[in-house]
Design an enzyme around this catalytic site. Structure first.
Site, mmCIF file in Angstrom:
data_model
loop_
_atom_site.group_PDB
_atom_site.id
_atom_site.type_symbol
_atom_site.label_atom_id
_atom_site.label_comp_id
_atom_site.label_asym_id
_atom_site.label_seq_id
_atom_site.Cartn_x
_atom_site.Cartn_y
_atom_site.Cartn_z
ATOM 1 N N ARG A 113 0.889 -1.237 0.150
ATOM 2 C CA ARG A 113 0.070 0.025 0.005
ATOM 3 C C ARG A 113 0.878 1.343 0.069
ATOM 4 O O ARG A 113 0.680 2.296 -0.780
ATOM 5 C CB ARG A 113 -0.962 0.226 1.203
ATOM 6 C CG ARG A 113 -2.125 -1.072 0.953
ATOM 7 C CD ARG A 113 -3.244 -0.996 1.947
ATOM 8 N NE ARG A 113 -4.613 -1.631 1.331
ATOM 9 C CZ ARG A 113 -5.314 -1.978 2.242
ATOM 10 N NH1 ARG A 113 -5.311 -1.845 3.341
ATOM 11 N NH2 ARG A 113 -6.405 -2.468 1.667
ATOM 12 N N GLY A 152 -12.740 -4.263 -0.118
ATOM 13 C CA GLY A 152 -14.151 -3.752 0.080
ATOM 14 C C GLY A 152 -14.619 -2.919 -0.919
ATOM 15 O O GLY A 152 -15.702 -2.889 -1.672
ATOM 16 N N LYS A 182 -19.321 -17.639 0.346
ATOM 17 C CA LYS A 182 -20.731 -17.436 0.329
ATOM 18 C C LYS A 182 -21.226 -16.817 -0.879
ATOM 19 O O LYS A 182 -20.744 -15.765 -1.366
ATOM 20 C CB LYS A 182 -21.243 -16.804 1.617
ATOM 21 C CG LYS A 182 -20.847 -17.602 2.789
ATOM 22 C CD LYS A 182 -21.305 -16.788 3.855
ATOM 23 C CE LYS A 182 -21.201 -17.619 5.219
ATOM 24 N NZ LYS A 182 -21.522 -16.760 6.726
ATOM 25 N N GLY A 193 -9.775 -9.467 -0.830
ATOM 26 C CA GLY A 193 -8.661 -9.768 0.065
ATOM 27 C C GLY A 193 -8.115 -11.049 -0.049
ATOM 28 O O GLY A 193 -6.784 -11.104 -0.183
HETATM 29 P P1 ADP Z 1 -12.225 -12.748 -1.288
HETATM 30 O O1 ADP Z 1 -11.629 -12.032 0.018
HETATM 31 O O2 ADP Z 1 -11.166 -12.888 -2.029
HETATM 32 O O3 ADP Z 1 -13.391 -11.570 -1.781
HETATM 33 P P2 ADP Z 1 -13.784 -14.309 0.207
HETATM 34 O O4 ADP Z 1 -13.906 -13.566 1.346
HETATM 35 O O5 ADP Z 1 -15.363 -14.250 -0.454
HETATM 36 O O6 ADP Z 1 -12.890 -13.988 -0.859
HETATM 37 O O7 ADP Z 1 -13.870 -15.964 0.332
HETATM 38 C C1 ADP Z 1 -12.344 -16.329 0.775
HETATM 39 C C2 ADP Z 1 -12.711 -17.613 1.689
HETATM 40 O O8 ADP Z 1 -13.625 -18.770 1.009
HETATM 41 C C3 ADP Z 1 -11.471 -18.300 2.248
HETATM 42 O O9 ADP Z 1 -11.079 -17.913 3.626
HETATM 43 C C4 ADP Z 1 -11.715 -19.699 1.870
HETATM 44 O O10 ADP Z 1 -11.089 -20.614 2.752
HETATM 45 C C5 ADP Z 1 -13.146 -19.769 1.623
HETATM 46 N N1 ADP Z 1 -13.682 -21.039 0.773
HETATM 47 C C6 ADP Z 1 -13.060 -21.283 -0.225
HETATM 48 N N2 ADP Z 1 -13.594 -22.467 -0.659
HETATM 49 C C7 ADP Z 1 -14.362 -23.066 0.382
HETATM 50 C C8 ADP Z 1 -14.903 -24.188 0.659
HETATM 51 N N3 ADP Z 1 -15.226 -25.007 -0.379
HETATM 52 N N4 ADP Z 1 -15.459 -24.372 1.653
HETATM 53 C C9 ADP Z 1 -15.510 -23.526 2.640
HETATM 54 N N5 ADP Z 1 -14.587 -22.128 2.396
HETATM 55 C C10 ADP Z 1 -14.303 -21.933 1.426
HETATM 56 MG MG MG Z 2 -12.451 -12.146 2.263
#
Ligand code: ADP
Ligand code: MG
Length: 427
Positions: free
Chosen positions: A64, A406, A226, A383
């Site tokens: 950053r 975010g 999710k 993230g």
């Molecule tokens: P980002 O930060 O890139 O937007 P998210 O916060 O939406 O991503 O999701 C990241 C999380 O999703 C990670 O901690 C990862 O462990 C979890 N994840 C990925 N696949 C699965 C799965 N099959 N079951 C449970 N958690 C999962």
């Molecule tokens: Mg995340």
């Protein structure tokens, strides 16, 4: 991607919408930037995002700080008096807390930039005002953490007035906080000419560019845990992408939406099955190809020590949970990515934090990493996705890695960022 390479971006109804096609415009960033103003000898108040990891006074990842350098150096090169402000972490807002001080960050900035940087252990008081007064042209002053006073987060106008009194001009370059209506982010724009820094411009340009005029085929990859947290992202990406690849925990809710009888003990959101089905329908109606995992690595429990076995998507055993995409899916996804000219990726394909379930995310990361050298564009946001790319040491291979989790998600959902909205429009 160059800064203003005709990236279409037009502000419609307070949102950054790709209106270029309808309006026949070929516009880039629609707000004024530091290039548009005279900063010679001026006091330039810059909101940067120096929210870096610090442990025992030692700055960890400096991404950053590095990302803010082009704007800071430009201002110094143009003989400005540069006043930097940022938040760091989540202090109580009741005054100084050593672990959240920006002093080590100022030292790191001096080291990385070679510039003349001073730090003042004050933000809103007389000491800060005196340090601003004493600041010479071509030099940099770093103020203490703006969040040591709880009025910052409340966007108290008093805060904005004090900060604005330090400058002749306000520059917002803190992309990572541009989605927050907080005192130092949006406040000074009410009192001073307000323009964007290079990082903010590039982030907004890049992340809205995928909806404006992406080079096609445009393949979007969405994973993570999710559906509920990504519904806006999925919905908006279906408006622009040619192919949408889905992985991670959210895939299991999509399996239910497709009518698979069971997903075992996999992460699932029963309340979101209907919305997932709507997304599938929307994609079908728009002719957007959706790719879902065809096989999965499943385990009997969620843990670092769990071991995986590969099963087809429609036959996940009742007592197993999906932890990663399987090898056939890796190959399918890699093939789709290979054919793309633009890729946007958010969300890991599996529980990449555990080595046994990182393979799918790594395979996708490696496929995306091929693009840049082959004339394509790869954009990474979010993230955990950025953490995954770093874990696999592929950051240099990507065209753009967003510095804001975010904020990048809000842009990809098609939302306006309050910090950007507050800036002066380009003429
Ligand atoms: P980002 O930060 O890139 O937007 P998210 O916060 O939406 O991503 O999701 C990241 C999380 O999703 C990670 O901690 C990862 O462990 C979890 N994840 C990925 N696949 C699965 C799965 N099959 N079951 C449970 N958690 C999962
Ligand atoms: Mg995340």
């Amino acid at each position: 991607m160059a800064y203003a390479r005709g990236r279409a971006l037009f502000t419609c109804k307070r949102r950054y919408r790709p209106c270029s096609i309808q309006k026949g415009l070929d516009m880039a960033f629609t707000k004024k930037t530091v290039r548009d103003i005279d900063v010679d000898g001026k006091r330039v108040l810059v909101r940067v995002d120096f929210n870096v990891p610090i442990k025992d006074g030692v700055v960890g990842d400096t991404t950053r700080i590095q990302a803010a350098l082009p704007t800071i150096k430009y201002l110094v090169d143009h003989n400005a008096r540069v006043i930097l402000m940022s938040h760091l972490g989540r202090p109580d807002g009741t005054g100084f807390q050593a672990e959240f001080s920006l002093e080590p960050v100022a030292a790191k900035l001096a080291e990385l930039s070679g510039l003349d940087v001073t730090f003042v252990a004050d933000t809103y008081g007389e000491k800060a005002a005196a340090a601003v007064e004493a600041l010479e042209a071509g030099k940099v002053l770093v103020l203490e953490n703006v969040r040591f006073d709880k009025r910052e987060k409340k966007n108290d106008p008093e805060i904005a007035k004090i900060l604005a009194s330090y400058g002749d001009v306000f520059v917002l370059d803190a992309f990572g906080t541009a989605h927050r209506s907080q005192g130092s982010v949006v406040g000074p724009a009410a009192y001073l000419p307000a323009v964007a820094g290079f990082l903010l411009e590039k982030e907004v340009d890049t992340l809205t560019g995928i909806f404006a005029a992406p080079e096609r085929p445009f393949v979007a990859i969405v994973g993570g845990s999710k559906v509920s947290s990504k519904i806006g992202v999925l919905d908006h990406l279906i408006d622009s992408a040619d192919t949408l690849i889905i992985g991670g925990g959210m895939a299991y809710t999509f399996f239910l939406a497709k009518g698979y009888k069971t997903v075992g003990t996999s992460l699932k959101e029963e309340d979101w099955v209907e919305r997932a089905a709507e997304m599938l329908k929307k994609a079908e109606d728009k002719g957007v190809q959706i790719l879902l995992p065809i096989d999965n690595v499943v385990a009997d429990h969620f843990g670092e020590d769990a071991t995986g076995e590969v099963v087809a998507s429609d036959s996940i055993p009742e007592d197993r949970m999906g932890m990663d995409i399987g090898p056939k899916t890796e190959a399918l996804y890699a093939e789709a990515i290979k054919g793309a000219k633009t890729v946007f990726w958010n969300g890991p394909m599996g529980v990449f934090e555990f080595d046994n379930f990182a393979h799918g995310t790594q395979a996708v990361a490696e496929a995306v990493a091929e693009l840049k050298d082959n004339g394509g564009t790869s954009i990474i946001g979010g993230g955990d996705s950025v953490a995954a790319v770093n874990k696999f040491d592929l950051a240099d291979k990507m065209s753009w890695i967003s510095t804001g989790g975010g904020a990048s998600m809000e842009l990809v959902e098609g939302k306006a960022l309050p910090g950007v909205e507050a800036l002066n429009d380009a003429e």
